[in-house]
Design a protein around this motif. Structure first.
Motif, PDB file in Angstrom:
ATOM      1  N   VAL A  81      35.235  -5.631 -17.145  1.00  0.00           N
ATOM      2  CA  VAL A  81      34.773  -5.933 -18.497  1.00  0.00           C
ATOM      3  C   VAL A  81      35.888  -6.633 -19.259  1.00  0.00           C
ATOM      4  O   VAL A  81      37.005  -6.129 -19.331  1.00  0.00           O
ATOM      5  CB  VAL A  81      34.381  -4.629 -19.238  1.00  0.00           C
ATOM      6  CG1 VAL A  81      33.932  -4.939 -20.658  1.00  0.00           C
ATOM      7  CG2 VAL A  81      33.320  -3.873 -18.470  1.00  0.00           C
ATOM      8  N   GLU A  82      35.560  -7.768 -19.823  1.00  0.00           N
ATOM      9  CA  GLU A  82      36.493  -8.499 -20.673  1.00  0.00           C
ATOM     10  C   GLU A  82      35.806  -8.748 -22.001  1.00  0.00           C
ATOM     11  O   GLU A  82      34.638  -9.105 -22.048  1.00  0.00           O
ATOM     12  CB  GLU A  82      36.885  -9.820 -20.019  1.00  0.00           C
ATOM     13  CG  GLU A  82      37.595  -9.634 -18.695  1.00  0.00           C
ATOM     14  CD  GLU A  82      37.786 -10.942 -17.946  1.00  0.00           C
ATOM     15  OE1 GLU A  82      37.683 -12.025 -18.568  1.00  0.00           O
ATOM     16  OE2 GLU A  82      38.024 -10.880 -16.741  1.00  0.00           O
ATOM     17  N   GLY A  83      36.524  -8.549 -23.087  1.00  0.00           N
ATOM     18  CA  GLY A  83      35.950  -8.749 -24.419  1.00  0.00           C
ATOM     19  C   GLY A  83      35.291  -7.485 -24.929  1.00  0.00           C
ATOM     20  O   GLY A  83      35.306  -6.437 -24.298  1.00  0.00           O
ATOM     21  N   GLU A  84      34.694  -7.606 -26.119  1.00  0.00           N
ATOM     22  CA  GLU A  84      34.076  -6.456 -26.787  1.00  0.00           C
ATOM     23  C   GLU A  84      32.663  -6.798 -27.243  1.00  0.00           C
ATOM     24  O   GLU A  84      32.333  -7.954 -27.478  1.00  0.00           O
ATOM     25  CB  GLU A  84      34.910  -6.044 -28.004  1.00  0.00           C
ATOM     26  CG  GLU A  84      36.324  -5.600 -27.697  1.00  0.00           C
ATOM     27  CD  GLU A  84      36.383  -4.324 -26.888  1.00  0.00           C
ATOM     28  OE1 GLU A  84      35.487  -3.479 -27.038  1.00  0.00           O
ATOM     29  OE2 GLU A  84      37.322  -4.178 -26.099  1.00  0.00           O
ATOM     30  N   GLY A  85      31.839  -5.771 -27.402  1.00  0.00           N
ATOM     31  CA  GLY A  85      30.509  -5.917 -27.981  1.00  0.00           C
ATOM     32  C   GLY A  85      29.667  -6.984 -27.303  1.00  0.00           C
ATOM     33  O   GLY A  85      29.595  -7.069 -26.084  1.00  0.00           O
ATOM     34  N   TYR A  86      29.045  -7.826 -28.142  1.00  0.00           N
ATOM     35  CA  TYR A  86      28.172  -8.877 -27.605  1.00  0.00           C
ATOM     36  C   TYR A  86      28.950 -10.000 -26.936  1.00  0.00           C
ATOM     37  O   TYR A  86      28.377 -10.840 -26.247  1.00  0.00           O
ATOM     38  CB  TYR A  86      27.296  -9.450 -28.717  1.00  0.00           C
ATOM     39  CG  TYR A  86      26.292  -8.448 -29.228  1.00  0.00           C
ATOM     40  CD1 TYR A  86      25.261  -8.001 -28.411  1.00  0.00           C
ATOM     41  CD2 TYR A  86      26.388  -7.929 -30.511  1.00  0.00           C
ATOM     42  CE1 TYR A  86      24.340  -7.073 -28.863  1.00  0.00           C
ATOM     43  CE2 TYR A  86      25.461  -7.000 -30.976  1.00  0.00           C
ATOM     44  CZ  TYR A  86      24.450  -6.578 -30.141  1.00  0.00           C
ATOM     45  OH  TYR A  86      23.546  -5.661 -30.585  1.00  0.00           O
ATOM     46  N   ASN A  87      30.244 -10.032 -27.126  1.00  0.00           N
ATOM     47  CA  ASN A  87      31.078 -11.059 -26.510  1.00  0.00           C
ATOM     48  C   ASN A  87      31.645 -10.614 -25.166  1.00  0.00           C
ATOM     49  O   ASN A  87      32.512 -11.265 -24.617  1.00  0.00           O
ATOM     50  CB  ASN A  87      32.230 -11.440 -27.446  1.00  0.00           C
ATOM     51  CG  ASN A  87      31.728 -12.098 -28.705  1.00  0.00           C
ATOM     52  OD1 ASN A  87      30.754 -12.838 -28.672  1.00  0.00           O
ATOM     53  ND2 ASN A  87      32.367 -11.815 -29.824  1.00  0.00           N
ATOM     54  N   ARG A  88      31.150  -9.491 -24.665  1.00  0.00           N
ATOM     55  CA  ARG A  88      31.648  -8.985 -23.381  1.00  0.00           C
ATOM     56  C   ARG A  88      31.279  -9.924 -22.250  1.00  0.00           C
ATOM     57  O   ARG A  88      30.171 -10.441 -22.184  1.00  0.00           O
ATOM     58  CB  ARG A  88      31.053  -7.608 -23.070  1.00  0.00           C
ATOM     59  CG  ARG A  88      31.833  -6.510 -23.646  1.00  0.00           C
ATOM     60  CD  ARG A  88      31.468  -5.147 -23.164  1.00  0.00           C
ATOM     61  NE  ARG A  88      30.169  -4.964 -22.549  1.00  0.00           N
ATOM     62  CZ  ARG A  88      29.706  -3.808 -22.171  1.00  0.00           C
ATOM     63  NH1 ARG A  88      30.415  -2.735 -22.343  1.00  0.00           N
ATOM     64  NH2 ARG A  88      28.525  -3.702 -21.619  1.00  0.00           N
ATOM     65  N   ILE A  89      32.223 -10.092 -21.358  1.00  0.00           N
ATOM     66  CA  ILE A  89      32.004 -10.888 -20.155  1.00  0.00           C
ATOM     67  C   ILE A  89      32.163  -9.944 -18.965  1.00  0.00           C
ATOM     68  O   ILE A  89      33.147  -9.208 -18.867  1.00  0.00           O
ATOM     69  CB  ILE A  89      33.024 -12.039 -20.050  1.00  0.00           C
ATOM     70  CG1 ILE A  89      32.860 -12.981 -21.242  1.00  0.00           C
ATOM     71  CG2 ILE A  89      32.866 -12.771 -18.728  1.00  0.00           C
ATOM     72  CD1 ILE A  89      33.956 -14.015 -21.343  1.00  0.00           C
ATOM     73  N   LEU A  90      31.177  -9.946 -18.073  1.00  0.00           N
ATOM     74  CA  LEU A  90      31.219  -9.104 -16.881  1.00  0.00           C
ATOM     75  C   LEU A  90      31.407  -9.985 -15.654  1.00  0.00           C
ATOM     76  O   LEU A  90      30.645 -10.919 -15.426  1.00  0.00           O
ATOM     77  CB  LEU A  90      29.925  -8.305 -16.742  1.00  0.00           C
ATOM     78  CG  LEU A  90      29.553  -7.378 -17.899  1.00  0.00           C
ATOM     79  CD1 LEU A  90      28.198  -6.727 -17.648  1.00  0.00           C
ATOM     80  CD2 LEU A  90      30.615  -6.319 -18.100  1.00  0.00           C
ATOM     81  N   THR A  91      32.439  -9.699 -14.882  1.00  0.00           N
ATOM     82  CA  THR A  91      32.677 -10.377 -13.617  1.00  0.00           C
ATOM     83  C   THR A  91      32.840  -9.300 -12.547  1.00  0.00           C
ATOM     84  O   THR A  91      33.181  -8.157 -12.862  1.00  0.00           O
ATOM     85  CB  THR A  91      33.935 -11.270 -13.676  1.00  0.00           C
ATOM     86  OG1 THR A  91      35.053 -10.469 -14.066  1.00  0.00           O
ATOM     87  CG2 THR A  91      33.756 -12.405 -14.680  1.00  0.00           C
ATOM     88  N   PRO A  92      32.597  -9.618 -11.296  1.00  0.00           N
ATOM     89  CA  PRO A  92      32.682  -8.584 -10.259  1.00  0.00           C
ATOM     90  C   PRO A  92      34.044  -7.886 -10.233  1.00  0.00           C
ATOM     91  O   PRO A  92      35.088  -8.534 -10.300  1.00  0.00           O
ATOM     92  CB  PRO A  92      32.448  -9.355  -8.964  1.00  0.00           C
ATOM     93  CG  PRO A  92      31.675 -10.560  -9.382  1.00  0.00           C
ATOM     94  CD  PRO A  92      32.196 -10.908 -10.752  1.00  0.00           C
ATOM     95  N   LEU A  93      34.015  -6.567 -10.158  1.00  0.00           N
ATOM     96  CA  LEU A  93      35.248  -5.785 -10.043  1.00  0.00           C
ATOM     97  C   LEU A  93      35.814  -5.905  -8.635  1.00  0.00           C
ATOM     98  O   LEU A  93      37.011  -6.007  -8.441  1.00  0.00           O
ATOM     99  CB  LEU A  93      34.966  -4.313 -10.389  1.00  0.00           C
ATOM    100  CG  LEU A  93      36.128  -3.344 -10.311  1.00  0.00           C
ATOM    101  CD1 LEU A  93      37.221  -3.724 -11.312  1.00  0.00           C
ATOM    102  CD2 LEU A  93      35.661  -1.922 -10.577  1.00  0.00           C
TER     103      LEU A  93
END
Length: 168
Positions: free
Chosen positions: A73-85
């Protein structure tokens, strides 16, 4: 800190003799093989794997991860970006790499199965408890629907430590 909600169940394995189920009260015995519990995904930290595993894992283990849904998880709230862990090409991680990933990276796990083996050469597919028992796999962690967690451990003392850490 992530804490189980709704209680924790100990997973046991009963042995049969002459078609009769044995347990520790009926003259036979049972073995504690794991724990199962639910974690509310709105209350756990962004370091779920670290919260669950850090006090029981051994840095010398080798880890495998299925192709589940787990994200950094990068960023917060609605600006979160999800990339594979864990990326598809990362079939096996050293204990140090696994620990670094789960402690230094905010993450969100929807479903996954992680398995820890004593040696890289010993890694085999695990489909059921019999496979687990016959392998050098020391720990299997299964997460489903973000909060349903099952952990299987070979070492009963390690399992007891896990249960104590979860509640204290």
């Amino acid at each position: 800190r992530t804490e189980p909600s709704g209680g924790m169940s100990i997973i046991t394995r009963f042995w049969m003799k002459n078609g009769q189920l044995y347990n520790n009260r009926g003259g036979g015995w049972m073995k504690k093989i794991g724990v199962s519990f639910f974690i509310n995904d709105t209350t756990h930290s962004d370091y779920l794997l670290s919260d669950l595993l850090l006090h029981v894992i051994n840095p010398s283990w080798y880890w495998t991860c299925d192709d589940g849904e787990n994200y950094q998880v990068e960023g917060e709230g609605y600006n979160r970006i999800l990339t594979p862990l864990f990326h598809v090409d990362e079939n096996i991680l050293t204990g140090e790499d696994f620990i670094e990933r789960i402690t230094m990276t905010r993450h969100y796990v929807i479903r996954a199965a992680f398995k820890a083996f004593l040696a890289k050469e010993d890694i085999v597919g695990i489909l059921d408890y019999q496979d687990f028992e016959n392998s050098s796999c020391q720990l299997a962690l299964i997460i489903m629907d973000t909060g349903f967690v099952s952990i299987y451990l070979k070492d009963e003392l390690m399992m007891q430590q896990f249960v104590e850490k979860a509640y204290y």
